[in-house]
Design a protein around this motif. Sequence first.
Motif, short mmCIF file in Angstrom:
data_model
loop_
_atom_site.label_atom_id
_atom_site.label_comp_id
_atom_site.label_asym_id
_atom_site.label_seq_id
_atom_site.Cartn_x
_atom_site.Cartn_y
_atom_site.Cartn_z
N PHE A 6 1.58 -4.02 -14.87
CA PHE A 6 2.46 -3.14 -14.09
C PHE A 6 2.51 -3.65 -12.65
CE2 PHE A 6 -1.81 -1.26 -14.27
CZ PHE A 6 -2.13 -1.13 -12.94
N TYR A 7 3.50 -3.17 -11.92
CA TYR A 7 3.69 -3.60 -10.53
C TYR A 7 2.61 -2.98 -9.66
CZ TYR A 7 5.88 -4.13 -5.91
OH TYR A 7 6.14 -4.43 -4.60
N LEU A 8 1.86 -3.83 -8.96
CA LEU A 8 0.83 -3.37 -8.03
C LEU A 8 0.92 -4.18 -6.76
CD1 LEU A 8 -1.83 -2.06 -7.05
CD2 LEU A 8 -3.08 -3.73 -8.42
N ASP A 9 1.10 -3.49 -5.66
CA ASP A 9 1.07 -4.13 -4.34
C ASP A 9 -0.03 -3.44 -3.54
OD1 ASP A 9 1.38 -5.24 -1.87
OD2 ASP A 9 3.53 -4.87 -1.71
N PRO A 10 -1.22 -4.07 -3.44
CA PRO A 10 -2.34 -3.42 -2.75
C PRO A 10 -2.18 -3.34 -1.24
CG PRO A 10 -2.95 -5.61 -3.44
CD PRO A 10 -1.59 -5.37 -3.99
N ASP A 11 -1.19 -4.03 -0.69
CA ASP A 11 -0.94 -3.96 0.75
C ASP A 11 0.56 -3.79 0.96
OD1 ASP A 11 -1.44 -3.93 3.45
OD2 ASP A 11 -1.56 -6.11 3.65
N ALA A 12 1.08 -2.65 0.51
CA ALA A 12 2.52 -2.42 0.43
C ALA A 12 3.14 -2.14 1.80
CB ALA A 12 2.81 -1.27 -0.52
N LYS A 13 4.40 -2.51 1.91
CA LYS A 13 5.19 -2.20 3.10
C LYS A 13 6.23 -1.16 2.70
CE LYS A 13 4.63 -6.91 4.90
NZ LYS A 13 3.85 -7.39 3.73
N VAL A 14 5.85 0.11 2.85
CA VAL A 14 6.74 1.23 2.50
C VAL A 14 7.40 1.75 3.77
CG1 VAL A 14 6.86 3.55 1.50
CG2 VAL A 14 5.32 1.84 0.50
N GLU A 15 8.71 1.82 3.76
CA GLU A 15 9.45 2.20 4.96
C GLU A 15 9.88 3.65 4.96
OE1 GLU A 15 12.66 -0.57 5.24
OE2 GLU A 15 11.38 -2.22 5.91
N LYS A 16 10.11 4.22 3.78
CA LYS A 16 10.64 5.60 3.75
C LYS A 16 10.32 6.26 2.42
CE LYS A 16 14.97 8.17 4.51
NZ LYS A 16 16.44 8.05 4.73
N ILE A 17 9.94 7.53 2.47
CA ILE A 17 9.73 8.36 1.28
C ILE A 17 10.49 9.66 1.49
CG2 ILE A 17 8.04 9.54 -0.19
CD1 ILE A 17 5.93 7.57 0.83
N MET A 60 2.86 0.78 -8.22
CA MET A 60 1.65 1.24 -7.54
C MET A 60 1.56 0.59 -6.16
SD MET A 60 -2.31 1.24 -8.94
CE MET A 60 -1.83 2.15 -10.40
N PHE A 61 1.38 1.44 -5.15
CA PHE A 61 1.36 0.99 -3.77
C PHE A 61 0.00 1.27 -3.14
CE2 PHE A 61 5.67 2.41 -4.80
CZ PHE A 61 6.43 1.29 -4.49
N GLY A 62 -0.51 0.29 -2.40
CA GLY A 62 -1.77 0.46 -1.69
C GLY A 62 -1.64 0.08 -0.23
N VAL A 63 -2.74 0.22 0.49
CA VAL A 63 -2.79 -0.13 1.92
C VAL A 63 -4.03 -0.96 2.17
CG1 VAL A 63 -2.98 0.75 4.27
CG2 VAL A 63 -1.59 1.99 2.60
N GLY A 64 -3.86 -2.08 2.87
CA GLY A 64 -5.01 -2.86 3.29
C GLY A 64 -5.60 -3.79 2.25
N GLY A 65 -5.03 -3.84 1.05
CA GLY A 65 -5.49 -4.78 0.03
C GLY A 65 -6.57 -4.27 -0.90
N ALA A 66 -7.01 -3.04 -0.76
CA ALA A 66 -8.08 -2.51 -1.61
C ALA A 66 -7.60 -2.31 -3.05
CB ALA A 66 -8.60 -1.19 -1.04
N ILE A 67 -8.47 -2.62 -4.00
CA ILE A 67 -8.23 -2.36 -5.42
C ILE A 67 -9.49 -1.76 -6.00
CG2 ILE A 67 -7.64 -3.34 -7.66
CD1 ILE A 67 -6.17 -5.55 -6.27
N GLY A 68 -9.45 -0.48 -6.33
CA GLY A 68 -10.64 0.20 -6.84
C GLY A 68 -11.77 0.11 -5.82
N PRO A 69 -13.03 0.03 -6.30
CA PRO A 69 -14.16 -0.04 -5.38
C PRO A 69 -14.56 -1.47 -5.05
CG PRO A 69 -14.97 0.25 -7.61
CD PRO A 69 -13.45 0.18 -7.71
N LEU A 70 -13.81 -2.46 -5.54
CA LEU A 70 -14.20 -3.86 -5.37
C LEU A 70 -14.15 -4.27 -3.91
CD1 LEU A 70 -12.30 -5.46 -8.40
CD2 LEU A 70 -14.69 -4.68 -8.31
N ARG A 71 -15.23 -4.91 -3.45
CA ARG A 71 -15.27 -5.44 -2.09
C ARG A 71 -15.30 -6.97 -2.09
NH1 ARG A 71 -17.22 -1.34 1.30
NH2 ARG A 71 -16.58 -2.69 3.02
#
Length: 325
Positions: A59-70, A32-43
């Motif tokens: 499971f693998y979760l990176d809330p601020d992922a560095k994705v280079e290519k899809i 699971m890949f995210g952007v900016g560190g957000a997880i659900g609605p939690l602030r």
Amino acid sequence: DDLPEFVAVFGPGVIGLELGQALTRLGVRIRMFGVGGAIGPLRDEKLRANADRVFNEEFYLDPDAKVEKIERVEDDNGAGVEITFIERGSEARLTERFDYLLAATGRRPNVDRLNIEALGLKLDERGVPIFNRHTLQTRLSDDTPSHVFIAGDANNDLPLLHEASDEGRIAGDNAGRFPDVRAGQRKSTIAVVFSDPQMATIGLSTAEIEQRYGACDCYAVGEVDFTGQGRSRVMRMNKGMLRVYGEQGTGLLLGAEIFGPRAEHLAHLLAWSHQQRMTIEQMLEMPFYHPVIEEGLRTALRDLNANLQLGPAIVERCMECGPGD
């Protein structure tokens, strides 16, 4: 009957977390890949960190992922998706093949094909009409209201079923009685994520509180860690935290965030208390049975009550920073 083996989930929001975790528990490997560190609605940063750790145990979760290519690929093994990314923890550059990519990165109101520009309505930066939250009435300009009302997913303010229902009633009533437009009652905000542990937000978030009060110390926080909470331990669901926020001076409940067991039920107690503008002391006067998870809520309220400063002098100082309502 035909589950994939490996799925990439983009967006650890409400839908991404619920579907991603469901796939995991059906035996599907996920990243699971995210952007900016957000997880659900939690602030609340403390709850985010807790949720990050707990979900990564499953499971693998990176809330601020560095994705280079899809890239979509197709070969002798069939169709799939190839993703190149920097793996969290090892910082290694990996290229992995997934059976599917689940994009749960959010939606926007589908208003771009309605030619709403022809109405002359004032639009925000997303192209959505600016409106009054209490009347659902749109505007032609800052000073000129229009005869158009917008509700539910169309305005994307709070895209939740119970909020859309309330908005629809207010907008419909005002459209029917136009031009006699009246403000409708908006309930205390409550949102729930049916992950495990569950998440819930009630009232004001920490970001909204800090926006209202600025940098001053006009609110206090109380918390409970469910790791040692009695009933949660017995049920082997002792993960997560609850954090509650109260206003200095008045002792009013401002809001709360939950990541823990049975959050949907705790959230309703907190939302009802917030709607009734109860103080923390008044909430602590309510009965708490034993042994129940709600005792954890009482622990957090006691912690908050100990951190609150009450009295007219504190109220006066806090009112200089922002309103208490």
